[in-house]
Design a protein around this motif. Structure first.
Motif, PDB file in Angstrom:
ATOM      1  N   ALA A  35       0.133  -1.641   0.075  1.00  0.00           N
ATOM      2  CA  ALA A  35       0.044   0.026  -0.072  1.00  0.00           C
ATOM      3  C   ALA A  35       0.966   1.201   0.075  1.00  0.00           C
ATOM      4  CB  ALA A  35      -1.096  -0.388   1.318  1.00  0.00           C
ATOM      5  N   LEU A  36       0.706   1.570  -0.745  1.00  0.00           N
ATOM      6  CA  LEU A  36       1.419   2.992  -0.931  1.00  0.00           C
ATOM      7  C   LEU A  36       1.457   3.819   0.283  1.00  0.00           C
ATOM      8  CD1 LEU A  36       0.801   5.091  -4.279  1.00  0.00           C
ATOM      9  CD2 LEU A  36       2.309   3.428  -3.411  1.00  0.00           C
ATOM     10  N   PRO A  37       2.336   4.400   1.121  1.00  0.00           N
ATOM     11  CA  PRO A  37       2.012   5.482   2.092  1.00  0.00           C
ATOM     12  C   PRO A  37       1.392   6.915   1.839  1.00  0.00           C
ATOM     13  CG  PRO A  37       4.299   4.976   1.510  1.00  0.00           C
ATOM     14  CD  PRO A  37       3.493   4.533   0.178  1.00  0.00           C
ATOM     15  N   VAL A  38       0.568   7.154   3.080  1.00  0.00           N
ATOM     16  CA  VAL A  38       0.376   8.364   3.044  1.00  0.00           C
ATOM     17  C   VAL A  38       1.750   9.311   3.861  1.00  0.00           C
ATOM     18  CG1 VAL A  38      -1.903  10.678   3.973  1.00  0.00           C
ATOM     19  CG2 VAL A  38      -2.338   7.445   3.714  1.00  0.00           C
ATOM     20  N   LEU A  39       1.512  11.033   2.420  1.00  0.00           N
ATOM     21  CA  LEU A  39       2.802  11.742   3.241  1.00  0.00           C
ATOM     22  C   LEU A  39       2.101  12.472   4.554  1.00  0.00           C
ATOM     23  CD1 LEU A  39       5.514  12.192   2.122  1.00  0.00           C
ATOM     24  CD2 LEU A  39       4.443  14.027   1.111  1.00  0.00           C
ATOM     25  N   ASP A  40       2.002  11.544   5.764  1.00  0.00           N
ATOM     26  CA  ASP A  40       1.545  12.966   6.201  1.00  0.00           C
ATOM     27  C   ASP A  40       3.028  13.464   7.377  1.00  0.00           C
ATOM     28  OD1 ASP A  40       2.665  10.517   7.968  1.00  0.00           O
ATOM     29  OD2 ASP A  40       0.714  10.480   8.945  1.00  0.00           O
ATOM     30  N   GLY A  41       2.413  14.003   8.228  1.00  0.00           N
ATOM     31  CA  GLY A  41       3.516  14.972   9.040  1.00  0.00           C
ATOM     32  C   GLY A  41       4.816  13.735   9.523  1.00  0.00           C
ATOM     33  N   PRO A 364      -5.991  16.741   1.096  1.00  0.00           N
ATOM     34  CA  PRO A 364      -4.765  17.076   0.192  1.00  0.00           C
ATOM     35  C   PRO A 364      -4.087  18.785   0.570  1.00  0.00           C
ATOM     36  CG  PRO A 364      -7.028  16.660  -0.591  1.00  0.00           C
ATOM     37  CD  PRO A 364      -7.578  16.615   1.380  1.00  0.00           C
ATOM     38  N   GLY A 365      -4.021  19.607   1.214  1.00  0.00           N
ATOM     39  CA  GLY A 365      -3.955  20.645   1.366  1.00  0.00           C
ATOM     40  C   GLY A 365      -2.978  20.604   1.927  1.00  0.00           C
ATOM     41  N   ARG A 366      -3.162  19.602   3.621  1.00  0.00           N
ATOM     42  CA  ARG A 366      -1.588  19.209   4.099  1.00  0.00           C
ATOM     43  C   ARG A 366      -0.671  18.370   3.466  1.00  0.00           C
ATOM     44  NH1 ARG A 366      -1.343  18.828   9.340  1.00  0.00           N
ATOM     45  NH2 ARG A 366      -3.021  21.010   9.156  1.00  0.00           N
ATOM     46  N   ILE A 367      -1.037  17.413   3.065  1.00  0.00           N
ATOM     47  CA  ILE A 367      -0.158  16.480   1.834  1.00  0.00           C
ATOM     48  C   ILE A 367       0.602  17.177   0.860  1.00  0.00           C
ATOM     49  CG2 ILE A 367       0.106  14.689   0.107  1.00  0.00           C
ATOM     50  CD1 ILE A 367      -2.908  13.690   1.237  1.00  0.00           C
ATOM     51  N   ALA A 368      -0.146  18.314   0.205  1.00  0.00           N
ATOM     52  CA  ALA A 368       0.672  19.402  -0.722  1.00  0.00           C
ATOM     53  C   ALA A 368       1.870  20.083   0.369  1.00  0.00           C
ATOM     54  CB  ALA A 368      -0.518  20.465  -0.846  1.00  0.00           C
TER      55      ALA A 368
END
Length: 519
Positions: A35-41, A364-368
């Motif tokens: 699973a692709l990881p989520v680019l969170d903090g 999405p804004g936080r990921i960007a």
């Protein structure tokens, strides 16, 4: 489907199975769940730390042992065989030599040949990061939240970064982390211990640290037996016993079968010169800030404990044994850093368990924003690694910096004294081997090979102890190359009838014996 961060995606109860979209079909075509990881903090910080550590490691001074590893790898490739007797010194000429790191030395030479020292530095730094990444993944597997896990990764990075150099021992860290991870995995019911003997074949030919792999398996086997006896709960101790036996047999698949299995015992002898004279074998000096992360890690484990509700004897044994080894010798600090991540991760998972809902996807804004921040950090890291005057991304390794190698003095010796019997600084031996071969030297970084007698003779000369001139006479020393401001250089300057200073470089002084200097 299990993600790279250890979260689990579970379909809602009663939900109908949907036909996978093309992208999903592509992921499910892999032989293991992806699973692709989520680019969170947390992931952004982790990847940023990767980039910073990699950049910093590429500014590190060249390790003194790199040079003789490089020359040995070249000898093996050019001759098509592993040397069995000493090719580098006149003090041990003809003595049997167990080249126990031969495969790592071939790798170092191959990387140097393919892409210069820069490629070797990147590869070994990547191996260092991979070792910590495996330990990070193992810590997550206990159910630890990702932010504390990232904190442990940073902590371990601070403990190990000063050791990130092009040396075979880096490969030991990676394999050590894998051995621990597979033992932890087996304890949960997934038995892949059969992989370990194959890894041990490579490890036994890469570095003498394979003894730590045998130690990990031995501790795991012991823990399974103890838990069976102590708590009357069934434990699979047969699988680790078989894996340990197979790994012991795997150590025989080397150019030095039998000898390699017993070789680590040389370091346990009383009065070992390595422990007395070599700095990296000394205990850590906690007055130095360099060892503050290690001190903090030991105190942290003492505070939170190494055992909780899990009653995991394996983790307890790892913490005790490798904590002791880290206190005994600073070169064991990276091994303890890996153990620290795993043991502290298991304990913190009880204190700070992961929320039942798993990782929440940020908007999405936080990921960007995270992607932009990561790009900036990676960009700066690349610019520093490439543009710094300390950068090791070059064809040949740096000869300046912390150690300062006698490049000009080596060229002078090669031109004027190509056949002389040279007394040299211990930490310059590797560089001079690579620069002057086939000229033989007094000593180099293979302290385990030379033995205690020669090491203590070298100490007597360097420290000008009573009888030190006898060492020069015994080995018929004709030329001396030492640090130009050392006490030995000053003493030779005071004896112009016996010794003449014939060259002075940025860090070195070359002296020729009176009868040789007149030629």
């Amino acid at each position: 489907m299990e993600s790279i961060e250890g979260t689990q995606e579970v379909p809602a109860a009663g939900a109908k199975a949907l036909r996978p979209r093309p992208a999903e079909r592509g992921l499910r075509s892999f032989p293991f769940p992806v699973a692709l990881p989520v680019l969170d903090g947390a992931l952004t910080l982790l990847l940023s730390v990767f980039a910073v550590l990699l950049a910093f490691s590429l500014l590190r001074p060249t390790d003194p042992d790199f040079w003789w590893h490089l020359r040995t790898g070249r000898l093996i490739v050019e001759s098509g065989s592993v040397p069995t007797s000493d090719p580098f010194s006149f003090t041990a000429q003809g003595k049997d030599w167990v080249a126990h790191e031969w495969l790592a030395e071939v790798l170092i030479y191959a990387l140097q040949w393919l892409g210069g020292y820069g490629l070797a530095a990147v590869a070994f730094s990547a191996a260092s990061i991979a070792a910590l990444a495996v330990a990070y993944r193992t810590a997550l597997s206990f159910g630890l939240q990702r932010w504390p896990a990232v904190g442990l990764f940073i902590w371990a990075g601070a403990m190990t970064i000063i050791y990130w150099t092009v040396r075979p021992q880096v490969l030991t860290w990676l394999l050590f982390a894998v051995f621990i991870a597979l033992c932890v995995e087996h304890k949960r019911g997934r038995n892949r211990l059969w992989l370990l003997p194959a890894l041990m074949v490579a490890w036994a030919n890469l570095h003498l640290g394979h003894a730590f792999g045998l130690g990990v398996l031995g501790l795991y086997f012991l823990s399974q037996v103890l838990e069976t006896r102590l708590w009357r709960e069934p434990r699979d101790w047969r699988s680790p016993a078989l894996a340990l036996a197979a790994c012991l047999a795997a150590t025989l698949l080397t150019p030095h079968p039998g000898e390699l299995l017993l070789y680590p015992l040389n370091y346990l002898k009383p009065g070992n010169a390595n422990l007395a004279l070599i700095q990296e074998w000394h205990s850590p000096d906690f007055h130095s800030l360099v060892f503050a992360p290690l001190a903090g890690a030991l105190l942290f484990l003492a505070t939170i404990g190494v055992s909780g509700k899990r009653r995991d004897v394996f983790l307890m044994l790892l913490a005790v044994v490798f904590g002791f080894l880290a206190l005994q010798s600073v070169r064991n600090q990276p091994l303890f850093a890996i153990v620290f991540m795993v043991v502290a991760g298991a304990r913190l998972a009880e204190l700070l368990p992961r929320p039942a809902g798993g990782v929440k996807k940020p908007p999405p804004g936080r990921i960007a924003i995270n992607a932009f921040a990561l790009t900036v950090v990676c960009g700066i890291s690349v610019m520093v690694a490439v543009g710094s005057p300390l950068s090791q991304l070059r064809e040949t390794a740096r000869t300046d910096g912390e150690h300062g190698y006698p490049a000009q003095g080596a060229a002078f010796l090669q031109e004027h004294y190509p056949n002389a019997r040279v007394f040299n600084e211990y930490h310059w031996g590797g560089y001079l081997i690579n620069a002057l071969y086939p000229q033989r030297l007094f000593i180099d970084g293979r302290s385990d090979f030379f033995g205690d007698e020669l090491m203590f003779q070298y100490r007597d000369v360097k420290q000008l102890r009573p009888g030190w001139p006898d060492v020069f006479r015994r080995y018929d020393i004709e030329v001396v190359i030492v640090e130009k401001d050392s006490p030995l250089a000053a003493r030779l300057d005071d004896d112009p009838e016996s010794w003449r200073r014939v060259f002075t470089g940025p860090v070195e002084a070359v002296f020729a014996r009176g009868d040789i200097a007149q030629r």
